[in-house]
Design a protein around this motif. Structure first.
Motif, PDB file in Angstrom:
ATOM      1  N   UNK A  41     -12.193  -9.494 -76.515  1.00 25.30           N
ATOM      2  CA  UNK A  41     -10.896 -10.092 -76.206  1.00 25.30           C
ATOM      3  C   UNK A  41      -9.959  -9.073 -75.583  1.00 25.30           C
ATOM      4  N   UNK A  42      -9.917  -7.868 -76.159  1.00 28.09           N
ATOM      5  CA  UNK A  42      -9.054  -6.817 -75.614  1.00 28.09           C
ATOM      6  C   UNK A  42      -9.522  -6.393 -74.218  1.00 28.09           C
ATOM      7  N   UNK A  43     -10.845  -6.300 -74.032  1.00 28.53           N
ATOM      8  CA  UNK A  43     -11.379  -5.928 -72.708  1.00 28.53           C
ATOM      9  C   UNK A  43     -10.956  -6.966 -71.667  1.00 28.53           C
TER      10      UNK A  43
ATOM     11  N   UNK B  74      -3.331 -17.103 -71.017  1.00 25.84           N
ATOM     12  CA  UNK B  74      -2.258 -16.150 -71.321  1.00 25.84           C
ATOM     13  C   UNK B  74      -1.691 -16.378 -72.725  1.00 25.84           C
ATOM     14  N   UNK B  75      -1.532 -17.620 -73.099  1.00 26.59           N
ATOM     15  CA  UNK B  75      -1.001 -17.921 -74.438  1.00 26.59           C
ATOM     16  C   UNK B  75      -2.009 -17.478 -75.504  1.00 26.59           C
ATOM     17  N   UNK B  76      -3.278 -17.785 -75.269  1.00 26.24           N
ATOM     18  CA  UNK B  76      -4.369 -17.397 -76.165  1.00 26.24           C
ATOM     19  C   UNK B  76      -4.429 -15.870 -76.290  1.00 26.24           C
ATOM     20  N   UNK B  77      -4.290 -15.187 -75.140  1.00 23.74           N
ATOM     21  CA  UNK B  77      -4.345 -13.716 -75.129  1.00 23.74           C
ATOM     22  C   UNK B  77      -3.167 -13.150 -75.915  1.00 23.74           C
ATOM     23  N   UNK B  78      -1.989 -13.751 -75.768  1.00 26.15           N
ATOM     24  CA  UNK B  78      -0.814 -13.274 -76.492  1.00 26.15           C
ATOM     25  C   UNK B  78      -1.065 -13.318 -78.006  1.00 26.15           C
ATOM     26  N   UNK B  79      -1.574 -14.440 -78.500  1.00 23.32           N
ATOM     27  CA  UNK B  79      -1.785 -14.566 -79.943  1.00 23.32           C
ATOM     28  C   UNK B  79      -2.850 -13.569 -80.413  1.00 23.32           C
ATOM     29  N   UNK B  80      -3.928 -13.443 -79.648  1.00 21.54           N
ATOM     30  CA  UNK B  80      -5.006 -12.543 -80.032  1.00 21.54           C
ATOM     31  C   UNK B  80      -4.579 -11.083 -80.014  1.00 21.54           C
ATOM     32  N   UNK B  81      -3.913 -10.665 -78.924  1.00 22.75           N
ATOM     33  CA  UNK B  81      -3.491  -9.263 -78.807  1.00 22.75           C
ATOM     34  C   UNK B  81      -2.437  -8.952 -79.870  1.00 22.75           C
ATOM     35  N   UNK B  82      -1.560  -9.910 -80.132  1.00 22.54           N
ATOM     36  CA  UNK B  82      -0.546  -9.744 -81.174  1.00 22.54           C
ATOM     37  C   UNK B  82      -1.204  -9.537 -82.538  1.00 22.54           C
ATOM     38  N   UNK B  83      -2.252 -10.312 -82.827  1.00 18.42           N
ATOM     39  CA  UNK B  83      -2.991 -10.137 -84.086  1.00 18.42           C
ATOM     40  C   UNK B  83      -3.582  -8.736 -84.181  1.00 18.42           C
ATOM     41  N   UNK B  84      -4.173  -8.279 -83.080  1.00 11.20           N
ATOM     42  CA  UNK B  84      -4.795  -6.946 -83.069  1.00 11.20           C
ATOM     43  C   UNK B  84      -3.721  -5.871 -83.292  1.00 11.20           C
ATOM     44  N   UNK B  98       4.843  -2.184 -77.762  1.00  7.69           N
ATOM     45  CA  UNK B  98       3.596  -2.673 -77.154  1.00  7.69           C
ATOM     46  C   UNK B  98       3.623  -4.192 -77.007  1.00  7.69           C
ATOM     47  N   UNK B  99       4.151  -4.875 -78.024  1.00  5.14           N
ATOM     48  CA  UNK B  99       4.204  -6.344 -77.950  1.00  5.14           C
ATOM     49  C   UNK B  99       5.082  -6.806 -76.799  1.00  5.14           C
ATOM     50  N   UNK B 100       6.205  -6.104 -76.586  1.00  7.51           N
ATOM     51  CA  UNK B 100       7.084  -6.463 -75.464  1.00  7.51           C
ATOM     52  C   UNK B 100       6.346  -6.244 -74.147  1.00  7.51           C
ATOM     53  N   UNK B 101       5.591  -5.126 -74.054  1.00  9.65           N
ATOM     54  CA  UNK B 101       4.831  -4.862 -72.829  1.00  9.65           C
ATOM     55  C   UNK B 101       3.780  -5.946 -72.587  1.00  9.65           C
ATOM     56  N   UNK B 102       3.140  -6.398 -73.663  1.00 11.33           N
ATOM     57  CA  UNK B 102       2.128  -7.446 -73.520  1.00 11.33           C
ATOM     58  C   UNK B 102       2.775  -8.732 -73.029  1.00 11.33           C
TER      59      UNK B 102
END
Lengths: 136, 120
Positions: A41-43, B74-84, B98-102
């Motif tokens: 996912x990150x990649x 993009x919405x899916x990526x936001x939730x996933x990256x936020x979780x990480x 980092x969250x603001x940058x994402x």
């Protein structure tokens, strides 16, 4: 401190041993599916989304751009990198389908969860190989 | 079933995180369906010319579906990256930065996507 934590009996538990085995290869299969779901996912966020948008723009803009990138994608090394990205997507895809099934309470026992993890890795690998055979 | 009688869980508001959880799954289903359609297109058409490619993105319906797919990404990526980030980056200042940058990059991707799809 909340009222609840003050009422807690003040008994010191015996120090328990901690054992962290962080070697990826010793993880149970469902844990491996999970950590690869995160990594892939990150990649995709860091590399694949911007790259895909750039390629979409370049290939739609002009016929010369389309031909240029078609030729680039014909280099074996580029195909190999593409296959890596495709695997990342496919693993994330199948692992995600597995999570959707788990959300529906399908396959939640330990034995089933291990079997379905095996399927996720197998389908990801087989689909990547099929994709590779198609583009080669 | 395991019954929990006592818990030290902090009360943080009703249904906390439930919307993100659901949104991640709804977007996942939208993306899966679109991915299967795209995959089918490439399987049926063995050789894709520039004209095929242009014609596909020339269709208004396809543009709307493609944008729906990309916004789901993009919405899916936001939730996933936020979780990480919530799991691994403990210092609040770094995590929020980092969250603001994402968020900024995903909003930029959305604008860029619209520009690409309707540039033709």
């Amino acid at each position: 401190m909340s009222a609840r934590s003050q009422n807690r009996p003040k008994v010191r538990l015996k120090v328990r041993p901690k054992y962290y085995d962080l070697n990826l290869f010793n993880l149970p299969l469902p844990a491996l599916v999970s950590i690869f779901h995160r990594i892939t996912g990150m990649v995709m966020f860091l590399f694949m989304i911007p790259l895909a948008l750039y390629l979409l723009q370049a290939t739609l803009k002009s016929e010369s751009g389309f031909n240029f990138w078609s030729n680039v994608l014909n280099f074996p090394l580029v195909k190999l990198i593409l296959l890596g990205f495709v695997w990342a997507f496919l693993h994330h895809f199948f692992a995600g389908l597995r999570y959707l099934l788990l959300d529906l309470h399908i396959g939640v026992t330990k034995a089933e969860a291990r079997t379905s993890s095996m399927w996720v890795f197998a389908l990801g690998a087989v689909a990547t190989i099929l994709f590779g055979a198609r583009i080669w | 079933m395991v019954s929990i009688t006592k818990t030290d869980k902090q009360p943080v508001g009703a249904h906390y995180g439930w919307r993100e959880w659901l949104a991640q799954r709804v977007t996942a289903v939208i993306m899966a369906l679109f991915a299967i359609i795209i995959f089918g297109f490439f399987v049926i058409k063995s050789e894709i010319s520039y004209q095929d490619w242009k014609a596909l993105f020339g269709s208004q319906l396809f543009r709307v579906l493609a944008l729906l797919f990309l916004i789901s990404v993009y919405y899916h990526a936001w939730i996933g990256v936020r979780d990480v980030l919530m799991d691994y980056i403990k210092p609040t200042a770094i995590r929020v930065t980092l969250q603001v940058m994402v968020i900024l990059s995903l909003v930029s991707f959305t604008i860029w996507s619209i520009a690409i799809l309707w540039a033709q």
